[in-house]
Design a protein around this motif. Structure first.
Motif: not given
Length: 540
Positions: A335-346
């Motif tokens: 399932r394609p996901c849409l995020d707000t700042g997911y990769y940035e959180a790391y």
């Protein structure tokens, strides 16, 4: 999922129709069936309407379908009175919308809340369904409408030791209805699917330290959410009829851009520019950029590699970026996901990625989570581990059809039905949005409207003709399942281990029970069957 049904000597309540589930499908079904002048009632396990959006209250919960699509189209009055605040609405606003509609239509007077169906059995001689609940209620109804939804049974935590954890353990899909204080706490999130990807950035801002236990890296795209200004809202409301007409004939049941352009019809430089523009604009635009991403593996890899490059650009630590990078399955086959700042959180100092592919979770201890690397002590565990999707909700109920046939046996090798609407051997049992239709891939609210309308038209046809029952034919069901399976096999969807295929639930049959021919075409097929005297069904 079921409670023991207490013995009861209550007399059965006789109905024309009983509806199970007060999500968006069940709410609309109650409105439509009641409008036909029938005696109808609805039972719901929660204490309010909203379905998935009643239960899913986890931090960051938000719909990844545009608000203007993810809303009812049947009432222009509702469309004009309700105003969405954001392009992608958050859970509290969606739940408020469900309550607004329920109040507007006065639905709650015909709903029994905190009531779960435990058995649904068919009496062939009487041509009616007998439904028992965990509260000791007994209903008898000519028609039973299963509005239980495709994502309503969260998986339970199946990690050894979960029951002895001394801290707080929460399921994302059954989040408590009170505030959960995460400030200053050591928090672990298990799972990085759609829910986990929404949870991580929000919890990272609150927790003292967040440990993310990733079992399968996911592809996710930037949502680029925004507030909706008054002029735009007025423009949408003025043009809703045209927008809804387009949506009903579209592939997904929505108005997001979709192209017929294959990846290799443009030069590599043009492809890169299109991808970059879409990435900066929104993940929604990205999803409809090329037409062959789920049929051409080489084309899929071009887009997947672009997203992998974006992960490497965004995440500062190369080793963390490597672990976050999905490989081994096609992009969008999960399932394609849409995020707000997911990769940035790391990139935050208080977020640590734990790679369960390299170091699987061995157990949950009294104080934390143990892998081969050792134990991490935490105060709170959030299990975002997904659902027993598509079939789980109906199989959690003891459903018995004609000649004592049990749904558990019928679906032992996977969910099967005719048109995703009716099941051979189970007369007058209508499925609003389960397996074998486009439910996992289409705008769910528009699909609910389409299927409820089909069911209600069918019931009106039966009553006008003095007919007692309707049932899917075995040969028609076989042909439909062949169509669903054949279409699916021509795509890349079945190649990934996902909830689409049941691979996320141990022991569940591995199938791909989703119609991928598009929402618009599905509507045409259902309408044609009805227009031809309910071809593929037996009416008695």
């Amino acid at each position: 999922m079921q409670q023991a049904n207490p013995s009861s000597d209550k007399a059965p309540r006789r109905l024309d129709a009983l509806i199970i589930g007060a999500g968006f499908g069940g709410m609309y079904a109650l409105h439509r069936v009641r409008g036909m002048g029938l005696d109808v009632h609805l039972i719901e396990a929660g204490d309010d309407v909203g379905g998935t959006w009643y239960w899913n209250r986890y931090p960051g919960a938000r719909c990844d379908v545009m608000s203007i699509d993810y809303s009812y189209s049947f009432s222009d009055e509702i469309q004009q009175e309700w105003t969405w605040s954001e392009q992608f609405a958050a859970q509290p606003e969606i739940l408020s919308y469900a309550r607004f509609v329920a109040d507007k239509l006065d639905l709650k007077r015909d709903i029994s809340f905190e009531t779960r169906a435990t058995s649904v059995h068919y009496d062939e001689d009487a041509a009616l369904w007998r439904i028992e609940t965990d509260r000791g209620d007994l209903f008898e109804a000519n028609y039973c409408l299963m509005a239980t939804g495709p994502l309503s049974v969260p998986k339970q935590v199946d990690i050894p030791g979960a029951d002895r954890f001394k801290g707080d353990l929460y399921l994302s899909g059954k989040w408590p209805h009170h505030d959960v204080d995460l400030k200053g706490k050591r928090v672990a999130v298990i799972g990085t699917g759609s829910s986990g990807i929404q949870i991580v950035p929000v919890v990272a801002e609150q927790a003292e330290h967040l440990y993310v236990y990733q079992r399968t890296p996911s592809f996710t795209l930037p949502m680029r959410n925004r507030k909706l200004d008054e002029d735009y809202v007025a423009h949408i409301k003025a043009h809703y009829p045209g927008l809804r007409a387009v949506a009903r004939h579209s592939l997904t049941g929505g108005v997001r851009p979709i192209t017929s352009r294959p990846v290799f019809s443009v030069t590599p430089a043009e492809c890169e520019k299109l991808l970059e523009d879409a990435w900066q604009h929104s993940g929604l635009a990205f999803l409809g950029l090329f037409s062959d991403l789920l049929t051409n593996r080489d084309a899929n890899e071009v887009v997947a590699e672009f997203v992998r490059g974006k992960i490497a650009e965004t995440v500062n630590d190369p080793d963390t970026a490597r672990r976050l990078t999905p490989r081994g399955y096609p992009i969008f086959a999960r399932r394609p996901c849409l995020d707000t700042g997911y990769y940035e959180a790391y990139n935050r100092d208080n977020v640590t990625l734990k790679d369960c592919l390299e170091h699987p979770i061995l157990e949950i201890t009294e104080t934390g989570i143990r892998t081969a690397e050792g134990e991490v002590e935490v105060d709170i565990i959030i299990a975002a581990i997904g659902y027993d999707a598509l079939t789980g909700a109906m199989l959690s109920i003891d459903i018995e059809g004609r000649d004592g046939r049990r749904l558990k046996d019928k679906w032992a090798d996977g969910g099967r039905s005719h048109l995703g609407l009716m099941i051979e051997g189970f007369p007058n049992l209508f499925v609003i949005a389960g397996p074998n239709g486009p439910s996992a891939l289409a705008n769910f609210i528009l699909l609910n409207e389409q299927n409820v309308d089909w069911v209600c038209d069918c019931i009106e046809h039966m009553r006008a003709g003095g007919l007692r029952s309707i049932e899917a034919n075995a040969d028609a069901e076989d042909r439909w399942m062949d169509k669903v399976t054949t279409l699916g096999s021509h795509s890349l969807y079945p190649t990934a281990n996902t909830w689409y295929t049941g691979a996320n639930v141990p022991g569940k049959p591995r199938t791909f029970p989703v119609y991928i021919g598009g929402f618009g075409r599905y509507r045409e097929i259902c309408a044609d069957a009805a227009a031809e005297g309910y071809r593929g069904f037996t009416l008695r």
